[in-house]
Write a protein that holds these residues in place. Structure first.
Motif, PDB file in Angstrom:
ATOM      1  N   ASP A 264       0.833  -1.209   0.000  1.00 56.31           N
ATOM      2  CA  ASP A 264       0.000   0.000   0.000  1.00 56.31           C
ATOM      3  C   ASP A 264       0.865   1.256   0.000  1.00 56.31           C
ATOM      4  N   GLU A 265       1.910   1.241   0.836  1.00 51.30           N
ATOM      5  CA  GLU A 265       2.811   2.399   0.893  1.00 51.30           C
ATOM      6  C   GLU A 265       3.502   2.623  -0.446  1.00 51.30           C
ATOM      7  N   PHE A 266       4.015   1.536  -1.029  1.00 56.61           N
ATOM      8  CA  PHE A 266       4.720   1.651  -2.309  1.00 56.61           C
ATOM      9  C   PHE A 266       3.796   2.208  -3.388  1.00 56.61           C
ATOM     10  N   ALA A 267       2.581   1.673  -3.485  1.00 56.66           N
ATOM     11  CA  ALA A 267       1.645   2.114  -4.520  1.00 56.66           C
ATOM     12  C   ALA A 267       1.226   3.569  -4.299  1.00 56.66           C
ATOM     13  N   PHE A 268       1.018   3.960  -3.041  1.00 55.00           N
ATOM     14  CA  PHE A 268       0.613   5.336  -2.741  1.00 55.00           C
ATOM     15  C   PHE A 268       1.644   6.325  -3.266  1.00 55.00           C
ATOM     16  N   ARG A 269       2.908   6.078  -2.965  1.00 55.31           N
ATOM     17  CA  ARG A 269       3.959   6.999  -3.410  1.00 55.31           C
ATOM     18  C   ARG A 269       4.180   6.905  -4.911  1.00 55.31           C
ATOM     19  N   HIS A 270       4.155   5.674  -5.442  1.00 56.63           N
ATOM     20  CA  HIS A 270       4.377   5.475  -6.874  1.00 56.63           C
ATOM     21  C   HIS A 270       3.307   6.202  -7.700  1.00 56.63           C
ATOM     22  N   ASN A 271       2.074   6.151  -7.252  1.00 57.57           N
ATOM     23  CA  ASN A 271       0.975   6.775  -7.990  1.00 57.57           C
ATOM     24  C   ASN A 271       1.007   8.293  -7.934  1.00 57.57           C
ATOM     25  N   ARG A 272       1.849   8.840  -7.067  1.00 52.09           N
ATOM     26  CA  ARG A 272       1.973  10.294  -6.937  1.00 52.09           C
ATOM     27  C   ARG A 272       3.367  10.778  -7.316  1.00 52.09           C
ATOM     28  N   ARG A 273       4.072   9.975  -8.088  1.00 58.22           N
ATOM     29  CA  ARG A 273       5.456  10.287  -8.456  1.00 58.22           C
ATOM     30  C   ARG A 273       5.564  11.520  -9.347  1.00 58.22           C
ATOM     31  N   LYS A 274       4.475  11.916 -10.006  1.00 61.80           N
ATOM     32  CA  LYS A 274       4.513  13.079 -10.891  1.00 61.80           C
ATOM     33  C   LYS A 274       3.937  14.334 -10.240  1.00 61.80           C
TER      34      LYS A 274
END
Length: 322
Positions: A264-274
């Motif tokens: 969940d943490e990885f996806a949260f940050r990955h989805n906001r990388r831009k």
């Protein structure tokens, strides 16, 4: 709190580390932002919802003039019963949300000066719980779907993770016991919009039973064909970054029971990388800390279930991070 107010807070949130330090320099600054995020700037009684309240206990609690009920700033939120100041929590939110590689419990312990590793571990799990957004829309219109084995050494010791990825977009990750058609159907129905064009490899579990009426391209490729034009490149890149993160930041020391929280943490940050102004990601975490129910350490330890998105004992299927 209304979404419009959340958007106003987002637009006004610091974009850089320097701005963050200046904005939340004191405990009063942090409390004011928390009140804005939770009540839109006007505190309300938890019992009667009245707004005629005054502060007591050095500003940590409000007493209602109508019913006399006392409402703590943190009651009913993830931070309920915390004894640490908001300034420390805001700093922890900054550390986990703005670093591309997150932060380990050991590093957080050193940075924050905690007396025990367990305290840092508990804080990070509370923050990870706040990274799950139930209002995120399903993936689409073009999605790649795959699975991967992560952690451990050797097949029997690795954990299965289902991966759904938009091309150059969002991802969803789920820890699963297997990749049969039934499990894949539950994952697809909750994470992939109807009518989405889905690309997969040749695994037999990707079929009409699991994907429904979604248009489906099952592509079997050799290693050379993948090097030339990888059909599932978004999934493969995501898995590669995930494995590096688990091994680099956490030294591979993630127990299967808690793996989903790390996904969940990885996806949260990955989805906001831009995101324009990386520090603003912290604003979304604070919003969720306000909205999420209390999560005591004992509950994290005793009630967390392996592969909890599948076959929960209550029959409830929570959403994954958006």
């Amino acid at each position: 709190m209304k979404r419009e107010n959340h958007n106003d807070l987002w637009r006004d949130f610091p974009k850089t580390a320097t701005e963050f330090e200046a904005r939340f320099a004191t405990e009063a600054d942090c409390r004011a932002y928390w009140i804005e995020a939770r009540w839109g700037g006007q505190p309300a009684c938890a019992r009667c919802e009245g707004t005629r309240v005054w502060t007591i206990r050095e500003g940590t609690t409000f007493e209602c003039a109508d019913c006399g009920h006392q409402t703590s700033l943190t009651s009913g939120t993830v931070l309920e019963k915390t004894r640490k100041p908001f300034k420390m929590w805001f700093r922890a939110v900054f550390e986990i949300s703005t670093r591309r590689t997150g932060i380990s419990a050991k590093d957080l312990q050193r940075i924050m000066g905690f007396g025990s590793y367990e305290t840092a571990w508990t804080w990070l799990h509370k923050l990870r719980a706040a990274m799950v957004r139930s209002d995120s829309g399903p993936l689409g219109p073009f999605v790649q779907l795959d699975e991967a084995l992560v952690g451990g050494k050797g097949g029997p010791h690795k954990e299965l993770v289902l991966v759904a990825a938009e091309v150059n977009g969002r991802v969803r990750l789920a820890h699963a016991d297997n990749n049969d058609a039934g499990t894949l159907k539950h994952f697809a129905d909750r994470q992939i919009a109807a009518g989405t064009q889905v690309a997969t490899d040749g695994h037999a579990g990707y079929n009409k039973e699991s994907l429904g009426k979604r248009p489906h391209d099952a592509v079997v490729q050799t290693k050379q064909e993948r090097r030339d034009n990888d059909t599932l490149q978004a999934c493969h890149w995501t898995v590669s970054l995930l494995k590096r993160w688990l091994l680099g930041t956490h030294a591979g020391a993630v127990k299967p029971k808690h793996l989903q929280a790390y996904l969940d943490e990885f996806a949260f940050r990955h989805n906001r990388r831009k995101t324009n102004g990386t520090v603003r990601i912290a604003a979304r975490v604070i919003e969720q800390l306000v909205a999420h129910a209390p999560l005591p350490r004992r509950k994290i330890i005793d009630e967390t279930r392996r592969c909890r998105w599948f076959g929960s004992i209550q029959g409830h299927w929570p959403e994954l991070t958006g």
